[in-house]
Design a protein around this motif. Structure first.
Motif, PDB file in Angstrom:
ATOM      1  N   ARG A   1      61.265  37.741 -31.757  1.00  0.00           N
ATOM      2  CA  ARG A   1      62.955  39.270 -31.579  1.00  0.00           C
ATOM      3  C   ARG A   1      64.073  38.430 -31.123  1.00  0.00           C
ATOM      4  NH1 ARG A   1      64.192  40.256 -24.794  1.00  0.00           N
ATOM      5  NH2 ARG A   1      63.937  38.148 -24.867  1.00  0.00           N
ATOM      6  N   ALA A   2      64.002  36.324 -31.326  1.00  0.00           N
ATOM      7  CA  ALA A   2      65.574  36.098 -31.889  1.00  0.00           C
ATOM      8  C   ALA A   2      65.318  35.867 -33.582  1.00  0.00           C
ATOM      9  CB  ALA A   2      65.659  35.232 -31.573  1.00  0.00           C
ATOM     10  N   LEU A   3      64.269  36.405 -34.002  1.00  0.00           N
ATOM     11  CA  LEU A   3      64.027  35.972 -35.558  1.00  0.00           C
ATOM     12  C   LEU A   3      64.813  37.254 -36.013  1.00  0.00           C
ATOM     13  CD1 LEU A   3      60.942  33.797 -36.705  1.00  0.00           C
ATOM     14  CD2 LEU A   3      63.062  33.038 -36.878  1.00  0.00           C
ATOM     15  N   LEU A   4      63.479  38.057 -35.442  1.00  0.00           N
ATOM     16  CA  LEU A   4      65.055  39.704 -36.292  1.00  0.00           C
ATOM     17  C   LEU A   4      66.502  39.859 -35.817  1.00  0.00           C
ATOM     18  CD1 LEU A   4      63.912  42.547 -36.552  1.00  0.00           C
ATOM     19  CD2 LEU A   4      63.973  43.067 -34.238  1.00  0.00           C
ATOM     20  N   ASP A   5      67.150  39.518 -34.332  1.00  0.00           N
ATOM     21  CA  ASP A   5      68.217  39.278 -34.305  1.00  0.00           C
ATOM     22  C   ASP A   5      68.892  38.388 -35.882  1.00  0.00           C
ATOM     23  OD1 ASP A   5      68.094  41.298 -32.560  1.00  0.00           O
ATOM     24  OD2 ASP A   5      68.052  39.078 -30.668  1.00  0.00           O
TER      25      ASP A   5
ATOM     26  N   LEU B   1      51.172  49.213 -48.280  1.00  0.00           N
ATOM     27  CA  LEU B   1      51.909  49.837 -48.636  1.00  0.00           C
ATOM     28  C   LEU B   1      52.601  51.644 -48.226  1.00  0.00           C
ATOM     29  CD1 LEU B   1      50.219  52.121 -51.195  1.00  0.00           C
ATOM     30  CD2 LEU B   1      48.580  52.339 -49.098  1.00  0.00           C
ATOM     31  N   TRP B   2      52.734  51.518 -46.500  1.00  0.00           N
ATOM     32  CA  TRP B   2      52.714  52.474 -45.606  1.00  0.00           C
ATOM     33  C   TRP B   2      54.883  52.162 -45.695  1.00  0.00           C
ATOM     34  CZ3 TRP B   2      49.706  55.718 -46.986  1.00  0.00           C
ATOM     35  CH2 TRP B   2      47.927  55.353 -46.604  1.00  0.00           C
ATOM     36  N   GLY B   3      55.030  51.310 -45.540  1.00  0.00           N
ATOM     37  CA  GLY B   3      56.064  50.036 -45.836  1.00  0.00           C
ATOM     38  C   GLY B   3      56.990  51.189 -46.902  1.00  0.00           C
ATOM     39  N   ARG B   4      56.661  51.072 -48.305  1.00  0.00           N
ATOM     40  CA  ARG B   4      57.412  51.510 -48.845  1.00  0.00           C
ATOM     41  C   ARG B   4      57.223  53.108 -48.993  1.00  0.00           C
ATOM     42  NH1 ARG B   4      53.245  48.608 -52.313  1.00  0.00           N
ATOM     43  NH2 ARG B   4      54.147  46.765 -52.370  1.00  0.00           N
ATOM     44  N   SER B   5      56.769  53.508 -48.325  1.00  0.00           N
ATOM     45  CA  SER B   5      56.413  55.238 -48.924  1.00  0.00           C
ATOM     46  C   SER B   5      57.304  55.876 -47.391  1.00  0.00           C
ATOM     47  CB  SER B   5      55.491  56.102 -49.032  1.00  0.00           C
ATOM     48  OG  SER B   5      54.242  55.325 -47.456  1.00  0.00           O
ATOM     49  N   GLY B   6      57.901  55.129 -46.558  1.00  0.00           N
ATOM     50  CA  GLY B   6      58.577  55.163 -45.150  1.00  0.00           C
ATOM     51  C   GLY B   6      58.829  54.225 -43.727  1.00  0.00           C
ATOM     52  N   SER B   7      59.663  53.277 -43.592  1.00  0.00           N
ATOM     53  CA  SER B   7      59.658  52.448 -43.266  1.00  0.00           C
ATOM     54  C   SER B   7      59.453  52.115 -41.903  1.00  0.00           C
ATOM     55  CB  SER B   7      61.482  52.177 -43.146  1.00  0.00           C
ATOM     56  OG  SER B   7      62.062  52.889 -42.999  1.00  0.00           O
ATOM     57  N   VAL B   8      58.577  51.683 -41.165  1.00  0.00           N
ATOM     58  CA  VAL B   8      58.529  51.888 -39.739  1.00  0.00           C
ATOM     59  C   VAL B   8      59.381  51.089 -38.891  1.00  0.00           C
ATOM     60  CG1 VAL B   8      57.136  50.791 -38.300  1.00  0.00           C
ATOM     61  CG2 VAL B   8      56.033  51.376 -40.563  1.00  0.00           C
ATOM     62  N   PRO B   9      59.945  51.609 -37.722  1.00  0.00           N
ATOM     63  CA  PRO B   9      61.115  50.713 -37.165  1.00  0.00           C
ATOM     64  C   PRO B   9      60.488  49.767 -36.935  1.00  0.00           C
ATOM     65  CG  PRO B   9      60.629  53.312 -36.455  1.00  0.00           C
ATOM     66  CD  PRO B   9      59.719  52.857 -37.509  1.00  0.00           C
ATOM     67  N   ILE B  10      61.504  48.469 -36.633  1.00  0.00           N
ATOM     68  CA  ILE B  10      60.835  47.346 -36.108  1.00  0.00           C
ATOM     69  C   ILE B  10      61.752  46.930 -35.401  1.00  0.00           C
ATOM     70  CG2 ILE B  10      60.298  45.014 -36.421  1.00  0.00           C
ATOM     71  CD1 ILE B  10      59.744  45.352 -39.495  1.00  0.00           C
ATOM     72  N   LEU B  11      62.024  46.494 -33.742  1.00  0.00           N
ATOM     73  CA  LEU B  11      62.935  46.383 -33.303  1.00  0.00           C
ATOM     74  C   LEU B  11      62.425  45.571 -31.998  1.00  0.00           C
ATOM     75  CD1 LEU B  11      62.927  50.541 -32.282  1.00  0.00           C
ATOM     76  CD2 LEU B  11      64.157  49.788 -33.523  1.00  0.00           C
ATOM     77  N   PRO B  12      63.662  45.174 -31.463  1.00  0.00           N
ATOM     78  CA  PRO B  12      63.010  43.948 -30.767  1.00  0.00           C
ATOM     79  C   PRO B  12      62.853  44.634 -28.615  1.00  0.00           C
ATOM     80  CG  PRO B  12      65.455  44.392 -30.580  1.00  0.00           C
ATOM     81  CD  PRO B  12      64.709  44.981 -31.630  1.00  0.00           C
TER      82      PRO B  12
ATOM     83  N   PRO C   1      61.485  17.195 -24.136  1.00  0.00           N
ATOM     84  CA  PRO C   1      59.975  17.199 -23.102  1.00  0.00           C
ATOM     85  C   PRO C   1      60.202  17.913 -22.254  1.00  0.00           C
ATOM     86  CG  PRO C   1      61.493  14.797 -23.536  1.00  0.00           C
ATOM     87  CD  PRO C   1      62.164  15.694 -24.452  1.00  0.00           C
ATOM     88  N   GLU C   2      61.765  17.879 -21.692  1.00  0.00           N
ATOM     89  CA  GLU C   2      61.963  18.471 -20.506  1.00  0.00           C
ATOM     90  C   GLU C   2      62.048  20.269 -20.216  1.00  0.00           C
ATOM     91  OE1 GLU C   2      64.790  16.311 -18.337  1.00  0.00           O
ATOM     92  OE2 GLU C   2      63.826  14.989 -18.118  1.00  0.00           O
ATOM     93  N   GLU C   3      62.255  20.998 -21.550  1.00  0.00           N
ATOM     94  CA  GLU C   3      62.425  22.215 -22.213  1.00  0.00           C
ATOM     95  C   GLU C   3      62.289  23.025 -22.504  1.00  0.00           C
ATOM     96  OE1 GLU C   3      66.883  23.543 -23.370  1.00  0.00           O
ATOM     97  OE2 GLU C   3      66.395  22.534 -24.843  1.00  0.00           O
ATOM     98  N   SER C   4      61.377  24.356 -22.007  1.00  0.00           N
ATOM     99  CA  SER C   4      60.369  24.793 -23.064  1.00  0.00           C
ATOM    100  C   SER C   4      60.579  24.770 -24.292  1.00  0.00           C
ATOM    101  CB  SER C   4      60.227  26.504 -22.745  1.00  0.00           C
ATOM    102  OG  SER C   4      61.255  27.267 -22.876  1.00  0.00           O
ATOM    103  N   LEU C   5      59.422  24.946 -25.076  1.00  0.00           N
ATOM    104  CA  LEU C   5      58.864  24.843 -26.548  1.00  0.00           C
ATOM    105  C   LEU C   5      60.327  26.075 -26.751  1.00  0.00           C
ATOM    106  CD1 LEU C   5      55.999  24.459 -27.424  1.00  0.00           C
ATOM    107  CD2 LEU C   5      58.382  22.811 -27.141  1.00  0.00           C
ATOM    108  N   LEU C   6      59.957  27.499 -26.517  1.00  0.00           N
ATOM    109  CA  LEU C   6      60.381  28.750 -26.571  1.00  0.00           C
ATOM    110  C   LEU C   6      62.237  28.850 -26.159  1.00  0.00           C
ATOM    111  CD1 LEU C   6      60.489  31.699 -26.949  1.00  0.00           C
ATOM    112  CD2 LEU C   6      59.839  31.902 -24.403  1.00  0.00           C
ATOM    113  N   LYS C   7      62.332  28.185 -25.138  1.00  0.00           N
ATOM    114  CA  LYS C   7      64.544  27.971 -25.182  1.00  0.00           C
ATOM    115  C   LYS C   7      64.921  27.621 -26.048  1.00  0.00           C
ATOM    116  CE  LYS C   7      67.506  27.119 -21.295  1.00  0.00           C
ATOM    117  NZ  LYS C   7      68.590  26.388 -21.868  1.00  0.00           N
ATOM    118  N   GLN C   8      64.154  26.583 -26.132  1.00  0.00           N
ATOM    119  CA  GLN C   8      65.244  25.368 -27.338  1.00  0.00           C
ATOM    120  C   GLN C   8      64.951  26.063 -28.706  1.00  0.00           C
ATOM    121  OE1 GLN C   8      62.881  21.639 -28.124  1.00  0.00           O
ATOM    122  NE2 GLN C   8      63.912  20.923 -28.916  1.00  0.00           N
ATOM    123  N   SER C   9      63.779  27.068 -29.028  1.00  0.00           N
ATOM    124  CA  SER C   9      63.845  27.589 -30.543  1.00  0.00           C
ATOM    125  C   SER C   9      65.063  28.288 -30.490  1.00  0.00           C
ATOM    126  CB  SER C   9      62.594  27.768 -30.568  1.00  0.00           C
ATOM    127  OG  SER C   9      60.977  27.028 -30.740  1.00  0.00           O
TER     128      SER C   9
END
Length: 404
Positions: free
Chosen positions: A346-350, A365-376, A291-299
């Protein structure tokens, strides 16, 4: 004689027209020295020197008095350039479902000061915006710095050209609230100098990351983020936000990633908005929202501190798979050259980067031919920094005109 006067005037005009591009190069860290500035602008050394001197006289940048060179570099040493720490600032404000925050932001995306965030958001946008502007004005008075303008980030699509919050789903504001007009009025009444701007929080986060963070150098940058509630997206093309015909582009939160999933505020079911935000994660992990903590921080704390717990790990994997499915669809449609993730994403990626990248590669489709960088995302308070970018833009376009 006339020819000489004309030549002098032409050189002067050329130098002044280069002020904005030069300032943007220093602002984004792409011209750390006068030699680089000369090369990037395509002007003579004398013109670059005059431009740097003019920006220094305006109090915007600092030019080292004696040239130096980086260790191991070759060629003639060059004067180093940097933004002036005591220079002007932009006022920035952000409203989200768990509160608001005010800040002062200098050139270079540098946070000069922030005020403690409020945790209560009422249903009256005028009251909330008035309170955050009061905090902004207090920070500005205490700093004694010059202000170039103000920017506000809100958790809603902002319709253009009206400047209305079209769908503030996670705060109790009425749809169509005239947030830009309210903000501009509050800024003016608070005595804050300069123009006032308003934009969507994820759009502004993407803009800040493109100029100062994880998106720097990308040509087609996709940003997807979940903050305190819901999911937002943004696309930066060749340095400019793609906002669509009326400011409503990239409402990625309402992509369906689980047809049998949770009901969404938009009337659909299983949208990214309700399948991959902090509340969805806490629910999947069997944890009650505090009740007192933000959902983002708690997660975030749950992911970092209890990932070995089986319920937490299974919940994280479920959200990663849903997020990866949504990102794969966006990759197929937009073909970005980089994806950056903010907030809980970002936390899920980490937590499990290989799982998320594998899902995106397998389902796109494009991910198979050349991966797209996914960064935080890398900037703290990137929506605040992005709000300030709106206020800095007139200065970047025309430093002399904006600061006259």
């Amino acid at each position: 004689m006339n020819g000489k006067v004309t030549t002098t005037r032409t050189k002067l005009e050329r130098g002044r027209s280069a002020l904005g591009p030069a300032l943007e190069l220093v602002h984004t860290g792409r011209a750390p020295t006068r030699a680089v500035l000369t090369s990037e602008l395509g002007v003579t050394r004398a013109t670059a020197g005059a431009v740097a001197a003019e920006l220094e006289a305006l109090g915007l940048i600092r030019v080292d008095s004696s040239p130096g060179s980086a260790a191991g570099s070759q060629g003639r040493p060059s004067h180093r350039l940097a933004v002036r720490e005591s220079g002007p600032v932009a006022v920035a404000a952000q409203v989200h479902s768990d509160g608001f925050r005010a800040a002062l932001v200098g050139l270079g995306g540098r946070l000069v000061a922030t005020a403690p965030g409020c945790v209560t958001i009422t249903a009256d946008p005028a009251q909330v915006i008035g309170e955050v502007v009061d905090d902004c004005a207090r920070l500005l008075r205490d700093s004694g710095l010059r202000c170039v303008g103000a920017g506000l980030a809100v958790p809603s699509a902002v319709a253009e050209p009206e400047g209305t919050a079209l769908n503030p789903l996670h705060i109790a504001w009425p749809a169509g609230a005239p947030v830009r007009e309210i903000f501009a009025t509050c800024v003016r009444e608070a005595g804050i100098a300069g123009p006032a701007f308003t934009g969507n929080d994820v759009n502004l986060a993407a803009l800040a990351e493109h100029r100062h963070g994880a998106g720097r150098g990308a040509q087609h940058l996709l940003c997807v983020a979940t903050g305190h509630r819901g999911v937002g997206g943004a696309l930066v093309l060749d340095g400019r936000l793609h906002s669509g015909s009326s400011g409503l582009a990239l409402e990625v939160g309402h992509l369906t990633v689980n047809p049998e999933g949770r009901p969404c505020h938009c009337g659909g079911r299983g949208c990214l908005d309700v399948e991959t935000d902090p509340l969805a994660f806490l629910t999947a992990a069997g944890r009650a929202p505090g009740p007192e903590e933000s959902l983002l921080k708690q997660s975030g704390d749950l992911l970092r501190n209890e990932y070995d717990d089986m319920a937490v790990r299974v919940a994280a994997e479920e959200l990663i798979d849903r997020l990866g499915l949504g990102l794969a669809g966006l990759v197929n449609i937009l073909n970005p050259d980089r994806i950056i993730l903010g907030g809980l994403h970002r936390a899920l990626l980490d937590a499990d980067p290989e799982r998320l990248r594998a899902v995106v590669a397998d389902r796109s489709l494009w991910g198979r031919s050349g991966s797209v960088p996914i960064l935080p995302c890398t900037l703290d308070h990137n929506s605040l920094v992005g709000a300030a970018e709106l206020a800095w833009q007139p200065v970047l376009d025309d430093p002399l005109g904006a600061l006259a």
